[in-house]
Design an enzyme around this catalytic site. Structure first.
Site: not given
Ligand code: IFM
Length: 471
Positions: A95, A139, A184, A307, A309, A359
């Site tokens: 990706r 992005h 995002e 995504n 985290y 992600e």
């Molecule tokens: O590095 C970033 C990415 O560009 C977008 N999502 C989160 C990642 C980590 O912060």
């Protein structure tokens, strides 16, 4: 010379449980992810115009150590070796994002043939390596010229974006495995226009809300333009999501969790899948919406990129999260169960297309170490543990019926982490920014071992399914 993954090195840590491995063996895409401004460099090369991130990063005080993406991982010049590196990881998919200012320097008008050719070659070479190309159109690197006319706060930018999307999709859409409009949009809207942490660096909540609408509108317009052009690739969007946990059963904590989830997740999911913005007592500012906007935004998609985290810990009294598994180098709580909670919640609340985890990953203070044989390695067991736990949560969600088709680790290699500059390392591959030497970390070997294991399991499962009398 970019070192590839050494063929003789195998496993470096516990794999996911046997049941998770079985769940992840069937029809599942393994990938790695990057984005243009974070890795490409080549800021002035090949007719590229400036983006808002060039301007922002070169403004004193905006990024850690004044770091910028002028060179980054120099991927613009080293992409053939980087694709070899990805191939040696044995993933299915890569990706990446297209830099708008590289293909249309001013964000309107003339197309830059050199820029389009760059991505054309990249895609062709991926295919030659047996890698599925997954493209993101935006992005965060808006052409600076469009910022001069108001950027995403100007409704007209949504129409410029649709033209850009159509041009790229016409050029690449016959060969790529998916096209995502935005990555995002919450970050673009809130970090870029409300907190000022990201480019273009405004601090205006009402502007951020209007920007979020223009981003969603631009997604809808781009989808319409790409569909009308007959683009064959699956089309969708990538959203950053978090679960939200109330710190206690106190109504104030519960209400805060609802508001955080509404502002972060539902603010994008409701328009895209229900055709309206969410209502919540904690959300007080709404954008100006023109007739027809919501219908455009809610047009069907072929996939949703998620995504993940960390989670939100909702405490009205600011009580700290328990952080049982600790935190990453970004200071983000490690909470794999949140991925399960999030995916099953989305599945419950919306009628969704197939999902890709586009992600997931962690920043760690990785260090290069010399091995007795004179080579170098990076020992990153916490990253391996992080991915293993998240994949187990993902597999549990898949087992309950959530249609998750793949997982992309963020990121292929260490890169420019926005306002944190080069101080945060998310990669499976270490990058020495002085020499541009790439060194696969232990996690890269582990990831390859994981992929090999699921492939061999898939072969066994298919074999059993094909010949049930042998069971
Ligand atoms: O590095 C970033 C990415 O560009 C977008 N999502 C989160 C990642 C980590 O912060």
């Amino acid at each position: 010379m970019t070192p590839l993954l050494n063929d003789t090195v195998t496993k470096h840590g516990e794999l996911p449980s046997a049941s998770a491995l079985t769940t992840l063996s069937k029809d599942f895409v393994w990938g790695v992810a990057t984005s243009a401004y974070q890795i490409e460099g080549g800021a002035d090369a090949g007719g590229r115009g400036p983006s808002i991130w060039d301007t922002f990063a070169h403004t004193p005080g905006k990024t850690r150590n004044g770091d910028h993406g002028d060179i980054a991982c120099d991927h613009y010049h080293r992409w053939p070796q980087d694709l070899e590196l990805i191939r040696s990881l044995e993933v299915d998919a890569y990706r990446f994002s297209v830099a708008w200012p590289r293909v249309q320097a001013a964000g309107a008008g003339t197309w830059n043939a050199q820029g389009l050719d760059f991505y054309d070659r990249l895609v062709d070479q991926m295919l030659a390596h047996g890698l599925q190309p997954h493209v993101t159109l935006y992005h965060w690197d808006l052409p600076q010229a469009l910022q001069e006319t108001g950027g995403w706060a100007n409704r007209d930018t949504a129409f410029r974006f649709a033209a850009y999307a159509e041009a790229v999709a016409r050029r690449l859409g016959d060969r790529v495995a998916s096209i995502a409009t935005h990555n995002e949009p919450w970050c673009t809207a809130v970090l870029g226009h409300q907190t000022g942490q990201f480019a273009p660096g405004f601090r205006d909540e009402a502007m951020a809300v209007q920007v979020s609408h223009h981003l969603l509108l631009s997604h809808g317009l781009a989808m319409q333009a790409m569909r009308a052009a007959g683009v064959q690739a699956p089309l969708g969007i990538v959203l950053n999501h978090s679960s939200a946990t109330p710190a206690s059963s106190d109504p104030a904590d519960v209400a805060l969790a609802h508001t955080l989830y509404a502002g972060f997740v539902r603010w994008y999911m409701d328009p895209l899948f229900l055709g309206h913005y969410p209502q919540d007592p904690g959300l007080t500012i709404y954008p100006e919406v023109h007739p027809g906007d919501m219908e455009l935004i809610a047009a069907p998609m072929d996939f949703l990129g998620v995504n993940y985290y960390t989670r939100f810990w909702a405490s009205a009294s600011a009580a700290p999260a328990p952080r049982q598994l600790g935190a990453t180098d970004m200071g983000w709580e490690i909470y794999p169960d949140g991925l399960y909670e999030l995916l099953t919640g989305l599945h419950r609340d919306y009628k969704l297309p197939p999902i890709y985890i586009t992600e997931n990953g962690m920043a760690e203070a990785d260090r290069l170490e010399a091995t007795p044989l004179g080579s170098q390695r990076v020992h990153d067991p916490r990253r391996i543990d992080f991915v293993r736990r998240h994949l187990e949560a993902l597999a549990r969600a898949r087992d309950t019926g959530v249609d998750i088709r793949g997982y992309f680790y963020w990121s292929l290699m260490d890169n420019f982490e926005w306002d944190s500059g080069y101080s945060k390392r998310f990669g499976l591959v270490h990058v020495d920014y002085e020499t541009q030497r790439r060194t696969p970390k232990d996690s890269a070997y582990w990831y390859r071992e994981l992929i090999r294991t699921t492939r061999s399991l898939a072969t066994q499962i298919n074999h059993k399914e094909a010949q049930p009398w042998q069971l």
